[in-house]
Design a protein around this motif. Structure first.
Motif, PDB file in Angstrom:
ATOM      1  N   VAL A  61      45.394  40.056  45.268  1.00  0.00           N
ATOM      2  CA  VAL A  61      44.402  41.030  45.708  1.00  0.00           C
ATOM      3  C   VAL A  61      44.931  42.454  45.555  1.00  0.00           C
ATOM      4  N   ARG A  62      44.026  43.381  45.232  1.00  0.00           N
ATOM      5  CA  ARG A  62      44.335  44.802  45.140  1.00  0.00           C
ATOM      6  C   ARG A  62      43.312  45.578  45.932  1.00  0.00           C
ATOM      7  N   TRP A  63      43.762  46.663  46.550  1.00  0.00           N
ATOM      8  CA  TRP A  63      42.874  47.527  47.323  1.00  0.00           C
ATOM      9  C   TRP A  63      42.992  48.945  46.807  1.00  0.00           C
ATOM     10  N   ILE A 242      60.449  36.920  37.021  1.00  0.00           N
ATOM     11  CA  ILE A 242      61.295  36.946  35.818  1.00  0.00           C
ATOM     12  C   ILE A 242      61.009  38.236  35.051  1.00  0.00           C
ATOM     13  N   GLU A 243      61.989  39.108  34.985  1.00  0.00           N
ATOM     14  CA  GLU A 243      61.769  40.406  34.347  1.00  0.00           C
ATOM     15  C   GLU A 243      62.474  40.535  33.006  1.00  0.00           C
ATOM     16  N   ASN A 244      63.466  39.708  32.753  1.00  0.00           N
ATOM     17  CA  ASN A 244      64.152  39.832  31.461  1.00  0.00           C
ATOM     18  C   ASN A 244      64.604  38.469  30.928  1.00  0.00           C
ATOM     19  N   GLY A 261      56.371  36.523  35.678  1.00  0.00           N
ATOM     20  CA  GLY A 261      57.132  37.759  35.830  1.00  0.00           C
ATOM     21  C   GLY A 261      56.733  38.789  34.802  1.00  0.00           C
ATOM     22  N   TYR A 262      57.222  40.008  35.016  1.00  0.00           N
ATOM     23  CA  TYR A 262      56.869  41.124  34.152  1.00  0.00           C
ATOM     24  C   TYR A 262      57.296  40.875  32.707  1.00  0.00           C
ATOM     25  N   LEU A 263      58.316  40.029  32.486  1.00  0.00           N
ATOM     26  CA  LEU A 263      58.726  39.715  31.114  1.00  0.00           C
ATOM     27  C   LEU A 263      57.540  39.181  30.310  1.00  0.00           C
TER      28      LEU A 263
HETATM   29  P1  C2E Z   1      53.529  36.473  46.294  1.00  0.00           P
HETATM   30  O1  C2E Z   1      52.396  35.514  46.482  1.00  0.00           O
HETATM   31  O2  C2E Z   1      54.890  35.938  46.375  1.00  0.00           O
HETATM   32  O3  C2E Z   1      53.228  37.184  44.903  1.00  0.00           O
HETATM   33  C1  C2E Z   1      54.215  37.586  43.992  1.00  0.00           C
HETATM   34  C2  C2E Z   1      54.404  39.084  44.009  1.00  0.00           C
HETATM   35  O4  C2E Z   1      55.412  39.431  43.052  1.00  0.00           O
HETATM   36  C3  C2E Z   1      53.178  39.886  43.612  1.00  0.00           C
HETATM   37  O5  C2E Z   1      53.200  41.101  44.349  1.00  0.00           O
HETATM   38  C4  C2E Z   1      53.438  40.176  42.126  1.00  0.00           C
HETATM   39  O6  C2E Z   1      52.752  41.309  41.654  1.00  0.00           O
HETATM   40  C5  C2E Z   1      54.930  40.401  42.161  1.00  0.00           C
HETATM   41  N1  C2E Z   1      55.574  40.158  40.872  1.00  0.00           N
HETATM   42  C6  C2E Z   1      55.173  39.377  39.849  1.00  0.00           C
HETATM   43  N2  C2E Z   1      56.061  39.394  38.823  1.00  0.00           N
HETATM   44  C7  C2E Z   1      57.056  40.213  39.214  1.00  0.00           C
HETATM   45  C8  C2E Z   1      58.283  40.638  38.570  1.00  0.00           C
HETATM   46  O7  C2E Z   1      58.627  40.250  37.462  1.00  0.00           O
HETATM   47  N3  C2E Z   1      59.077  41.491  39.280  1.00  0.00           N
HETATM   48  C9  C2E Z   1      58.729  41.928  40.539  1.00  0.00           C
HETATM   49  N4  C2E Z   1      59.551  42.763  41.157  1.00  0.00           N
HETATM   50  N5  C2E Z   1      57.594  41.533  41.163  1.00  0.00           N
HETATM   51  C10 C2E Z   1      56.770  40.696  40.504  1.00  0.00           C
HETATM   52  P2  C2E Z   1      51.891  41.680  45.053  1.00  0.00           P
HETATM   53  O8  C2E Z   1      50.690  41.448  44.186  1.00  0.00           O
HETATM   54  O9  C2E Z   1      52.198  43.062  45.501  1.00  0.00           O
HETATM   55  O10 C2E Z   1      51.723  40.741  46.320  1.00  0.00           O
HETATM   56  C11 C2E Z   1      52.667  40.711  47.353  1.00  0.00           C
HETATM   57  C12 C2E Z   1      52.375  39.603  48.327  1.00  0.00           C
HETATM   58  O11 C2E Z   1      51.149  39.855  49.023  1.00  0.00           O
HETATM   59  C13 C2E Z   1      52.181  38.244  47.675  1.00  0.00           C
HETATM   60  O12 C2E Z   1      53.441  37.656  47.395  1.00  0.00           O
HETATM   61  C14 C2E Z   1      51.395  37.517  48.738  1.00  0.00           C
HETATM   62  O13 C2E Z   1      52.248  37.078  49.760  1.00  0.00           O
HETATM   63  C15 C2E Z   1      50.518  38.622  49.276  1.00  0.00           C
HETATM   64  N6  C2E Z   1      49.213  38.548  48.583  1.00  0.00           N
HETATM   65  C16 C2E Z   1      48.824  39.122  47.413  1.00  0.00           C
HETATM   66  N7  C2E Z   1      47.548  38.795  47.119  1.00  0.00           N
HETATM   67  C17 C2E Z   1      47.114  37.986  48.121  1.00  0.00           C
HETATM   68  C18 C2E Z   1      45.871  37.312  48.400  1.00  0.00           C
HETATM   69  O14 C2E Z   1      44.892  37.359  47.627  1.00  0.00           O
HETATM   70  N8  C2E Z   1      45.821  36.578  49.556  1.00  0.00           N
HETATM   71  C19 C2E Z   1      46.882  36.491  50.416  1.00  0.00           C
HETATM   72  N9  C2E Z   1      46.736  35.752  51.542  1.00  0.00           N
HETATM   73  N10 C2E Z   1      48.047  37.092  50.181  1.00  0.00           N
HETATM   74  C20 C2E Z   1      48.169  37.836  49.051  1.00  0.00           C
END
Ligand code: C2E
Ligand code: CA
Ligand code: CA
Ligand code: CA
Length: 283
Positions: A61-63, A242-244, A261-263
């Motif tokens: 989700v994004r806001w 996974i970034e690299n 991951g971003y990779l």
């Molecule tokens: P999560 O479910 O563990 O999601 C993975 C987070 O890692 C996501 O952050 C994603 O954007 C980020 N990510 C993906 N690939 C990489 C990478 O290569 N490097 C790094 N550093 N980060 C990466 P995001 O989107 O900011 O979400 C953070 C957390 O917020 C999520 O962790 C989840 O716990 C919660 N969340 C996000 N969307 C939802 C949703 O629709 N419903 C609920 N209940 N929780 C959500």
């Protein structure tokens, strides 16, 4: 000393007031945001680490607030969880994800399953199964079009209930993954009883593998242990963050075959992921 103590105390309460004030403002804004449709979903592919094929998507989700700009879920989801607002937001996320899949299907776009994150509070709702099945029914989707992610700590907070819910979901054909695995203290005895499709290695373990895995023997050992556990229990193992290629190769070398991951791709809007689905090799 007394006067100083009092000053400190005073300083401390005004800090607390400010934090509380900010939380109340954010909570208020979230409730408005739902009415104004400021929430939307982005999608991140989960890929086969060998071939790069897209296996599924995770909805995140994004806001976008009109004045404050993008607010990260890391900031508002925990608050929404605390205040109960998640019980209003969660169903909208689920519906939005299902409607997106339906829209793709209607246009003949080759879809993959979409995983939706459920917070602990949503997962503990007595009617959670009915709500998930209704979301599928209302959009005419199959159970295998949708996947659910719950965190390890949510899954383990009430294990007998989790076993019941997961068994039920499994019976209906909805796959469930355990998110942020390795961050809570799962009893292996319970894990064994959970009908879980996949466990997702928390990205904190993966992030330290970025430069030189040999310098992080503890994280490497934990990753290897989780991969072994998944194999033993017949669960897929997915690595996050996974970034690299160093990280990817370390994971592959140790038998982890799927990841995100971003990779491969950042989470991207529906239109961008659509291009990916059309162009990308899917299995
Ligand atoms: P999560 O479910 O563990 O999601 C993975 C987070 O890692 C996501 O952050 C994603 O954007 C980020 N990510 C993906 N690939 C990489 C990478 O290569 N490097 C790094 N550093 N980060 C990466 P995001 O989107 O900011 O979400 C953070 C957390 O917020 C999520 O962790 C989840 O716990 C919660 N969340 C996000 N969307 C939802 C949703 O629709 N419903 C609920 N209940 N929780 C959500
Ligand atoms: Ca997740
Ligand atoms: Ca995670
Ligand atoms: Ca997380």
């Amino acid at each position: 000393a007394k006067a100083e103590g009092r000053r400190c105390y005073h300083f401390y309460t005004s800090e607390m007031d400010a934090a509380l004030q900010e939380r109340m403002e954010l909570d208020q804004a979230m409730r408005q945001a739902l009415e104004r449709n400021e929430f939307h979903l982005v999608y991140q592919p989960r890929v086969d680490l060998v071939s790069g094929c897209v296996l599924s998507l995770e909805a995140l989700v994004r806001w976008r607030h009109p004045q404050w700009g993008m607010i990260s879920p890391g900031r508002f989801i925990p608050l929404a969880e605390e205040t109960g607002f998640i019980l209003a937001l969660g169903p909208r996320i689920l519906r939005q994800a299902c409607e997106q899949i339906r829209a793709w299907k209607a246009r003949g776009i080759p879809t993959v399953p979409v995983a939706v994150n459920l917070s602990a509070r949503e997962f503990q709702q007595p009617d959670i199964i009915e709500r998930i099945l209704a979301a599928l029914n209302n959009t005419g989707l199959d159970a295998c079009d949708l996947e659910i992610e719950i965190t390890e700590s949510a899954a383990m907070s009430s294990v007998e209930q989790t076993i019941r819910i997961l068994t039920d979901l499994n019976g209906h054909g909805v796959r469930v993954s355990i998110d942020d695995f390795g961050t809570a203290y799962s009893s292996l005895n319970y894990l064994k009883r959970l009908p879980v499709h996949a466990i997702k290695i928390d990205q904190s373990f993966v992030s330290d593998m970025k430069v030189d895995p040999a310098n992080h023997p503890e994280d490497a050992a934990i990753i290897r242990a989780i991969i072994g556990l998944g194999e033993t229990l017949g669960m897929k193992v997915i690595a996050e963050g996974i970034e690299n290629t160093v990280q990817r190769d370390f994971l592959l070398d140790h038998g982890c075959l799927q990841g995100q991951g971003y990779l491969f791709s950042r989470p991207v809007p529906a239109e961008a992921v659509e291009q990916l689905l059309v162009n990308a090799k899917t299995p």
